[in-house]
Structures are given as C-alpha cells and as structure tokens.
Design a protein around this motif. Structure first.
Motif, mmCIF file in Angstrom:
data_model
loop_
_atom_site.group_PDB
_atom_site.id
_atom_site.type_symbol
_atom_site.label_atom_id
_atom_site.label_comp_id
_atom_site.label_asym_id
_atom_site.label_seq_id
_atom_site.Cartn_x
_atom_site.Cartn_y
_atom_site.Cartn_z
ATOM 1 N N GLN A 205 26.408 119.081 -17.975
ATOM 2 C CA GLN A 205 25.830 118.009 -18.783
ATOM 3 C C GLN A 205 25.677 116.699 -18.015
ATOM 4 O O GLN A 205 25.054 115.759 -18.498
ATOM 5 C CB GLN A 205 26.704 117.772 -20.017
ATOM 6 N N CYS B 43 24.057 110.618 -15.576
ATOM 7 C CA CYS B 43 24.097 110.879 -14.140
ATOM 8 C C CYS B 43 25.109 109.920 -13.536
ATOM 9 O O CYS B 43 25.132 108.730 -13.860
ATOM 10 C CB CYS B 43 22.712 110.660 -13.534
ATOM 11 N N ALA C 218 9.302 116.890 -14.622
ATOM 12 C CA ALA C 218 9.438 117.644 -15.871
ATOM 13 C C ALA C 218 10.828 118.233 -15.994
ATOM 14 O O ALA C 218 11.367 118.386 -17.099
ATOM 15 C CB ALA C 218 8.375 118.744 -15.930
ATOM 16 N N LYS C 219 11.406 118.580 -14.846
ATOM 17 C CA LYS C 219 12.746 119.180 -14.875
ATOM 18 C C LYS C 219 13.825 118.127 -15.107
ATOM 19 O O LYS C 219 14.971 118.441 -15.323
ATOM 20 C CB LYS C 219 13.010 119.903 -13.540
ATOM 21 N N ARG C 220 13.422 116.843 -14.968
ATOM 22 C CA ARG C 220 14.444 115.794 -15.077
ATOM 23 C C ARG C 220 14.423 115.158 -16.452
ATOM 24 O O ARG C 220 13.376 115.038 -17.068
ATOM 25 C CB ARG C 220 14.182 114.716 -14.025
ATOM 26 N N ASP C 221 15.593 114.737 -16.862
ATOM 27 C CA ASP C 221 15.712 114.097 -18.151
ATOM 28 C C ASP C 221 16.330 112.723 -17.936
ATOM 29 O O ASP C 221 17.471 112.606 -17.505
ATOM 30 C CB ASP C 221 16.598 114.976 -19.048
ATOM 31 N N ASP C 222 15.546 111.684 -18.221
ATOM 32 C CA ASP C 222 15.997 110.308 -18.009
ATOM 33 C C ASP C 222 17.267 109.999 -18.776
ATOM 34 O O ASP C 222 18.025 109.109 -18.408
ATOM 35 C CB ASP C 222 14.914 109.323 -18.484
ATOM 36 N N LYS C 223 17.437 110.690 -19.885
ATOM 37 C CA LYS C 223 18.568 110.341 -20.750
ATOM 38 C C LYS C 223 19.820 111.113 -20.389
ATOM 39 O O LYS C 223 20.900 110.837 -20.881
ATOM 40 C CB LYS C 223 18.192 110.592 -22.205
ATOM 41 N N LYS C 224 19.648 112.102 -19.509
ATOM 42 C CA LYS C 224 20.809 112.892 -19.132
ATOM 43 C C LYS C 224 21.768 112.036 -18.310
ATOM 44 O O LYS C 224 21.355 111.345 -17.389
ATOM 45 C CB LYS C 224 20.360 114.096 -18.302
#
Ligand SMILES: Cc1cc2nc3c(=O)[nH]c(=O)nc-3n(C[C@H](O)[C@H](O)[C@H](O)COP(=O)(O)O)c2cc1C
Ligand code: SF4
Ligand code: SF4
Ligand code: SF4
Ligand code: FES
Ligand code: FES
Lengths: 636, 212
Positions: free
Chosen positions: A60, A27, A19-25
C-alpha cells in the motif's frame, strides 16, 4: 524493453507509466544522496522496509530513494507523500513512529519536523521550511521527485520531452537560437554564453565533433555538480544529447572525477537504460540522429577541471593546460571541434527547450539569466545546496535561506567562487548575485561555492589557505603560476605567523600583477584573487598583522595567547582538567594560571571555562599580563 | 598561406598566417625576450617572459608572444611599463633558483631585476622544458620527463632510458639555460646500474658509479 522509435511511442510509453501510478497512493521518499548516505540513510531504508512489512503495508506504500534534496545538514531526509510532510534527521528508531503515526493515524511526528532556530516555529512541509521557501529549484527540484536509477520516474515527470521536441520539431540552428535567446551562461566558472560557444563548435569545419560534460568539480566544499549527476543523471544526458544534435556531434564524453563513485554508478545505469530504450544509439526516436556516450573517470586533480587540461586527460595524457587559441571549439579532443560544458549548464538545456527562451530569460538579471545552484557552507545555520534566481541579494541567500550566522556571532564576510574567488564584506551584502556584479566586487561566480565566515575568521589566514590550495594544485608548468603562488604563499605565511615585514603588501601586489598578467591558464590568472580581494576590503587586518603583530580575529595561532583573568577565575578546575597540554596550574580555591611556554593554543580551556565565569580570553598584540604571585592566588 | 598585416610597437609588419608574434617581430628586428622558446621545438609557453600586449577586435590582452598566432589588424606592444614590470618579477622569481644563469643575468640587467629579492631555492632548474622537449621531439627518446606538480615539479632522467641513450648524446646539455641539467644527469648517473660491457661499455665517466 523494446526501443522507442518515435515521439508518439514515447508519449504512449509515458502514458502507460502514468496510468500505473496513483497520485494519492502513499509514498515515502528517502534522500539517498551522498551526504544523507553518510549520515545513515541506508539503515533508515532498511528500517522502513522492515516496518512496512511488519504492518502489512508493503503493497500500500511506495518507497522512493532519491538524490540530494539540498538540505544535507538536516539529513537523512524523509518526505511522506501525498501530503509532502518533511521529516529531518531521521534515525532508524524513528521509522516505527513515522509508520504508525503518519500512515496509520495521519498524525505528524512533531519532533522530526524542522524548527526554525531563530523563531522556534515548526514547519511540516518542505515548502514551508524557510530554507526551501525562498529558493527557486528549477533544476534541483526534480531530484526530490525521482529515483536516479529509474527511467520511469524521469519519464513520469516529463523527461525526454525536450529531446523529442529538439530532434523532431527543431533544426540544429533553432536549438542554438533558443539557447542563445535564453542567454544561458556557462555554470562552470567563466560564464561564457553557451549558445555562442555551441555556434563556434557547429561552425567549425570537420565531420567528427565531440561534446563533453565537465563533472570534475574540484572546488573544496562545492558539490552541486555531484548532486545533480547523482540525483538526476537523465537530465544531464538529455541536455548533452540536445547539445550534440545542435552542434553536430555524434559522440559525447562525461568526465567524472574518481571521487564520485555514486555519480558514476547512477550515470552508468542511466546510460544503459537510455540505450535500451533507444534514447542513445542510432536513429534516436526515428529522427536520423545518432549519438553515443562514454563515461571517463578522472584522476581527481583540480587542474583537470580546466577545459584544455580535461581534454588532454581524456586523451590519456597528463592533465596540463594548453594555450588558446586554438580553442577547443576548433581543435579540441583528438584535434576535432569539441564543445565542453559544465554539468549544471547541460542540466539547464531541457528546461530551456521545454519552456522556451522567453520563460528562461524572464528569470534573473539583465546579464545573467536563469537560476544558479550554490553550495552554502561555513558559519551559517542552514548549510546545503541552494538554488535561487540570479540577482538574489547575498543577504537573502545567507540570512533568509541560510538562516544567518550560528551562535550569535557576527557575520564578517562571504567567500564566493571557489579557491580563486573573493571575499565580500558585510557592507556589500545587498549586492545582487550575478556574474558581473560579483566580478565588480573582486569576487566571482565560479562554480557556485559560497563560504560564510564569522567574526572569528581571520581573512588573511583564509587568503593564505586558498593560496596554499592553489599552489598545491597548480600544474607547475609556467613560472608566474608555479613561482608566483609559491612566493606569495611564503609572504602570506610569514604574515600570519607574525613575521610580516614593512613592504610585504606592496610585494604581494607586485607579484599578483605579474601572475595575473602572465600565467598560461585561468588557474594562474585568477590565483591572486584571494589575496587581492582580502587586501581590497580587509587591508587593515594585513596591517595589524604586519605592524602590530596582532590578529584582529584572534585566530592566527602564532599571534594570540590565552589568558585567565585572575579577577574572574573561581578556581573550579574545569580548564585544568581539560587542557591536553597540562599547561594550566591551579588547585582547589586557587586562581588558575596558564604556562605560556607549554600552551599549544588549542582553545580547549576557553570552551571548558563555565559561561558564568567567562574567565579565559584570547589576547593578541598585547603582552600577556604577569600572573599573580603564588602567595596571592588563594580565592577567599 | 595568406599574408597578414599587423602593427608591432607602431611598425607595420607583413606576416604569414600561422606565424607567432615573436616570429613576426623578428622579421622587422623587434626583439622579444624568450627563454623556453626554441626554433626546433613545439611552442610550449612555460617561462612567460615573452609576454606582450595584443589588441584585436577591440580587446586588449596579455599573451605569450612565442605561441600566440598573429591576426590581421592586430596591434602589439612589446615594451610597455607593465610588461617591463611583469618581466622583472618573473626574472626575479627564476633567479631564486638560478642566480648565476647567464641569460637571467642579462635579462636582470635589462629589466632592473634584483636577483636577491626572493629567498634562494637550492633547485637550479627553471623548468623551461627545453631538455624534456628536445629529447622527446628531436631525439624521440623521452629520456627526461617531469615529476610531480606545482612547486614540487622537477625534471628527472628516466634511469633505464638514460643509461642506454644519454651517455653518447648529451645534445640537450647546451640548451639548458642553467646548470641544472648537468647536475641532474650526474645525479642520475650515480644511481644507474652499471652498463654491461658488451652493450657499449660503462656509461659512467667521471662520477665513478661502478664503485671502483
Ligand atoms: C583551474 C580550473 C578548474 C576548473 N574546474 C572546473 C570544474 O571542476 N568544473 C567545470 O565545469 N568547470 C571547471 N572549470 C572551467 C572550465 O575550464 C570550463 O570553463 C567549463 O567547463 C566550461 O563550461 P561552461 O561554459 O558550461 O561553464 C575550471 C577552470 C579552471 C581554470
Ligand atoms: S597557470 Fe598554473 S596551472 Fe595554468 S599552466 Fe601555468 S602553471 Fe599550470
Ligand atoms: S589553549 Fe589549550 S593548551 Fe593552551 S591552556 Fe588552553 S587548553 Fe591548554
Ligand atoms: S634542466 Fe635546464 S633545460 Fe631542463 S627544464 Fe631545467 S632549466 Fe630547462
Ligand atoms: S544528500 Fe540528502 S539532502 Fe543532500
Ligand atoms: S619564451 Fe614564450 S613562454 Fe617562454
């Protein structure tokens, strides 16, 4: 961190992480395996941090430092997500462009992309690069997705699901049944069926039992176990724990050679985190199963990889093999039933439990299931770690994945199976790589070393080199190994020096027979393989060395001479300037001549002579032509 | 201990569980050559001269007779052509070190070994380990040990222990199939510090290590 006490809590914890992770962020992933580390990934990491900071992008963009991606030759490797853009040979100076182009303008940095040396095509994503495209990275694939020091990363990709399933939904017998059904064979060399081995240990009488991870990996040039242990220690631990549960062991040991400090570091962190979360210790996930693990640093001797020696060494005794029976499954560590498996073998277990025996056994050949990691090195364009389904033809591994032989040279042979493996010539390149097919070829799977050799390699000398290694590494306890290898090495050395005699081949075969038949452990029993397999396919090269005093590959120093062709020499002086032995005579507009007495056969002059002239060559088995007399050396 | 029936060179042999092939063969008068084996010592398996062919559960393997345990229904061959060929090479390889050792000369006769097939090596020890094991297992003194590995492996007296223990023991000497042990001892003796008188006198006898 509170202990996780049940599978439900584990799933809740995993969900919280996701939940804390965002696939679209965005990296940015940087390979920090040993090889990339050596080529400067540390400096690249610093540059990335500084650059993101200066652009105000720190919050970001995520940064993840992973284990080995496999394509070490092209390291340091940077992969930019979510797109999965792959940049190779990245230097700190490149980081500025990566950040400004890729993150801010969403453009590629063309010059950091992979270029196929054969076609000139560029690939922007890992999965487009031929090296990766033809692999099936069932085990190694996770390396690129996780930071080996982050348990959260491992849980995010489904880690410890197999453990939960085995401990709470399966009986030990069912776990063993699954491993047997998968037909997994040990990846450490002999290829013994793992499920059967576990069953022996489970059925052996005794309350105290042990499980052991063999991370000794002594084969020169091989580093798949190291990469797995460095890049994903969690998976190895998870596999070990499942095995311990199946066998009924409450203690495990991980034997890591001293030369692998990063593996020890990452493993130590992984164990500590697993303990904190309750994945090790008492009553794991509330299943009632207790298990603890200790790391043991080995002194780094090849023979300590042999299982009975390894156990001796674990007990603090000299690492020398013991006769079997009794087998470790019955009387192992401190006399208790012990099951020892290779790192890669253990790493296969979570896959088998998660995806099932049917899935696993659908990959591979009739006799060898699943994938195998090879360390592809030598005279091949793309060196690195390669994971392929069992049964892939050697040709595909070497030419499709490996990109073939560099510099337009001809392929000559591939050596598989480590020092006691064998060499396979070109006419058998279509053999499907599995345990039994390689054995039939007189080679073997071993732990997965694969050394490609081109036309410049002398196979007699290669066999001599491996014998030398094995002679040094023999423990020296038994006569056929200690004396047999020593005497074979003497004969092989004489042959490569042009001192071979009629009858040497028969003598080698005779000694090989005795050593194979009578040696105590597998080191000795397999030590004659390099000689026998090269004799099988390259006997003519032995004969050329012995009878004609000629090295067909023009490689054995004692049997070759360097010669300047007077008709081709343009008197440019390049060779003379470079020769470290001042063995070349010449002058302006003068034909150059090599003083054979002084020449050390280093080969520098051949490289130095301009390709357009190509005046210098190697000779073997023929007399060196007399140089033109002084008076005839002037070039008109 | 339960009784086991096996076959050695075509003869039916009744043996006890836990016996080795060499022991079982001895009970019916079949002689398997041994060099590093000694009844009083733990089996070790270094010389491999006792290699025999054993077939059990349909699998034929070459094993060391001095340590391989007998199994029910096992079929053992002790003198095939292949075994003779192996023993011949092993004897030849050991004779590169100890061409005059009586036991090796005997074996050479039996297996047609050529003592000069390989270049001679000036170390006379064949590393049978009898001395090391006798001292460790029977005398429990550990005055001799191995050094290094592979072709560089050798036995060596531990000077500090040897100085105290060996001078009035020397029980390992007659076990040595070559003359290597005596030579090693003399060499060690030469390196030893002089034994103080009150601790049993000077340990050096013939070599004159006390410097006169
Ligand atoms: C000389 C020698 C060296 C070995 N080195 C290794 C090693 O480095 N790593 C390994 O896993 N197995 C090694 N093995 C094989 C082990 O003895 C053993 O078969 C293996 O660890 C069993 O695990 P597996 O069933 O998972 O293959 C070696 C064997 C020999 C004879
Ligand atoms: S075969 Fe070689 S390594 Fe194995 S016990 Fe004999 S001497 Fe030692
Ligand atoms: S091979 Fe080396 S030493 Fe010989 S002539 Fe050429 S450069 Fe000089
Ligand atoms: S000194 Fe003699 S008894 Fe000792 S190992 Fe050498 S040959 Fe055997
Ligand atoms: S260490 Fe980076 S790819 Fe292998
Ligand atoms: S007597 Fe059996 S190995 Fe030496």
């Amino acid at each position: 961190m509170p202990r996780i006490k049940s599978p439900a809590e584990l799933e809740a914890f995993r969900k919280a992480i996701l939940a804390k992770r965002d696939d679209k962020k965005p990296c940015i992933t940087l390979c920090s395996g040993s090889a990339c580390h050596a080529t400067g990934s540390e400096k690249v990491a610093d540059a990335i941090l500084a650059e993101l900071e200066s652009h105000g992008l720190k919050d970001q963009v995520d940064i993840r430092r992973t284990g080995c991606h496999g394509f070490c030759e092209q390291g340091p490797i940077v992969v930019v997500y979510p797109e999965g853009i792959s940049y190779l040979k990245v230097k700190p100076e490149d980081v500025c462009e990566i950040v400004s182009h890729t993150f801010k303008e969403k453009k590629l940095v063309e010059r950091l992309l992979y270029v196929d040396p054969n076609t000139g095509d560029k690939s922007s994503h890992e999965h487009d690069i031929p090296f990766y495209k033809n692999q099936q990275r069932l085990i190694l694939g996770l390396n690129t997705k996780i930071d080996p020091k982050s348990l959260e990363d491992y849980l995010a990709v489904g880690g410890y699901q197999a453990m939960a399933k085995a401990l709470l939904q399966m009986t030990p017998e069912e776990v063993i049944g699954e491993v047997k059904g998968a037909k997994l064979r040990g990846r450490g060399g002999a290829g013994f069926p793992s499920g059967t081995k576990w069953e022996f240990a489970r059925n052996a009488p005794g309350d105290q039992k042990y499980v052991v991870v063999n991370c000794d990996e002594g084969d020169p040039g091989a580093y798949m176990d190291r990469s797995l242990m460095e890049g994903n220690p969690f998976t190895v631990l998870e596999g070990l724990l499942i095995g311990a549960y199946a066998i009924g062991a409450s203690e495990g040991y991980i034997y890591v050679r001293q030369e692998y400090p990063l593996a020890v570091d990452n493993l130590t962190v992984a164990i500590k985190k697993a303990e904190e979360h309750g994945f090790l210790g008492k009553n794991i996930l509330g299943s009632g199963f207790d298990f603890t693990v200790k790391v043991h640093r080995g002194a780094g001797a090849f023979i300590c990889g042999e299982e009975t020696s390894l156990l001796q060494s674990l007990e603090g005794k000299p690492g020398e093999p013991k006769p079997r029976p009794p087998f470790p499954a019955v009387r192992g560590l401190w006399g208790k039933p012990t099951n020892i498996n290779n790192v890669e073998t253990w790493a296969n277990i979570p896959v088998i439990i998660n995806k099932g025996a049917d899935y696993f056994s659908s990959i591979g050949t009739e006799s060898s299931k699943g994938t195998k990691i090879f360390s592809l090195v030598g005279k091949v364009n793309n060196t690195g770690l390669v994971e392929v389904p069992m049964g892939m033809p050697l040709r595909d591994i070497i030419f499709k994945i490996g990109g073939g032989v560099p510099n337009g040279k001809k392929f000559k042979a591939v050596q598989t199976g480590g020092p006691s493996g064998g060499c396979i010539p070109e006419e058998y390149l279509d053999v499907k790589v599995d345990f039994d097919e390689l054995m039939k070829m007189g080679a073997m799977m071993g732990s997965g070393g694969m050394i490609v050799m081109d036309e410049d390699t002398c196979l007699v000398d290669i066999a001599r080199y491996f014998l030398e290694f094995l002679s040094d590494e023999s423990c020296g306890k038994c006569v056929p190994c200690r004396e047999g290898i020593r005497q074979m090495l003497k004969v092989m050395t004489a042959i490569t020096q042009g001192k071979g005699k009629e009858g040497d081949i028969e003598l080698l075969e005779n000694m090989a027979m005795a050593t194979q038949g009578a040696a105590l452990c597998a080191l000795g029993k397999t030590a004659p393989n390099p000689v026998l397999s090269t004799l099988k396919y390259f006997r003519h090269e032995y004969e050329a060395h012995i009878k004609e005093k000629r090295c067909p590959a023009l490689s054995c120093k004692e049997l070759i001479a360097f010669h300047i062709d007077p008709a081709k020499c343009k008197g440019c002086g390049s060779c003379l300037r470079k020769c470290p032995a001042t063995a070349i005579e010449g002058g302006k507009k003068t034909i150059h001549v090599i003083d054979q007495e002084k020449c050390t056969k280093c080969g520098t002059c051949i490289e130095a002579c301009p390709a357009a002239f190509h005046a210098i060559s190697k000779l073997s088995g023929v007399p060196v032509p007399e140089p033109p007399p002084q008076s005839a050396r002037a070039i008109a | 201990m339960s009784e086991i029936v096996l076959q050695i060179d075509g003869k039916e042999v009744k043996a006890q569980e836990g016996m080795t092939i060499v022991e079982a063969a001895n009970t019916v008068g079949i002689h398997i050559p041994t060099l590093c084996h000694h009844e009083k010592l733990e089996p070790y398996g270094a010389c491999r001269i006792c290699t025999v062919e054993a077939e059990s559960n349909g699998r034929k393997t070459l094993v060391a007779g001095c340590l391989y345990p007998v199994e029910n229904g096992m079929v053992v061959q002790t003198s095939t052509e292949k075994l003779y060929a192996i023993r011949k090479v092993l004897v030849e390889q050991m004779m590169a070190h100890a061409p005059d050792a009586p036991q090796l000369i005997e074996l050479a006769k039996e297996y047609g070994a050529d003592k000069d097939r390989f270049d001679k090596d000036p170390s006379f020890c064949i590393l049978c380990g009898l001395c090391v094991r006798y001292c460790a297992e029977v005398k429990k003194k550990n005055a001799i040990g191995y050094m290094d590995r592979g072709p560089r492996r050798e036995i060596s007296f531990i000077p500090e222990v040897a100085a105290k223990e060996c001078w009035d023991c020397k029980e390992c000497f007659p076990l040595c199939p070559t003359s290597a042990l005596q030579a090693a001892y003399v060499l060690t003796e030469a390196l030893l510090p002089a034994q103080p008188e009150e601790e049993g006198g000077c340990s050096c006898s013939a070599s004159g290590c006390c410097g006169g």
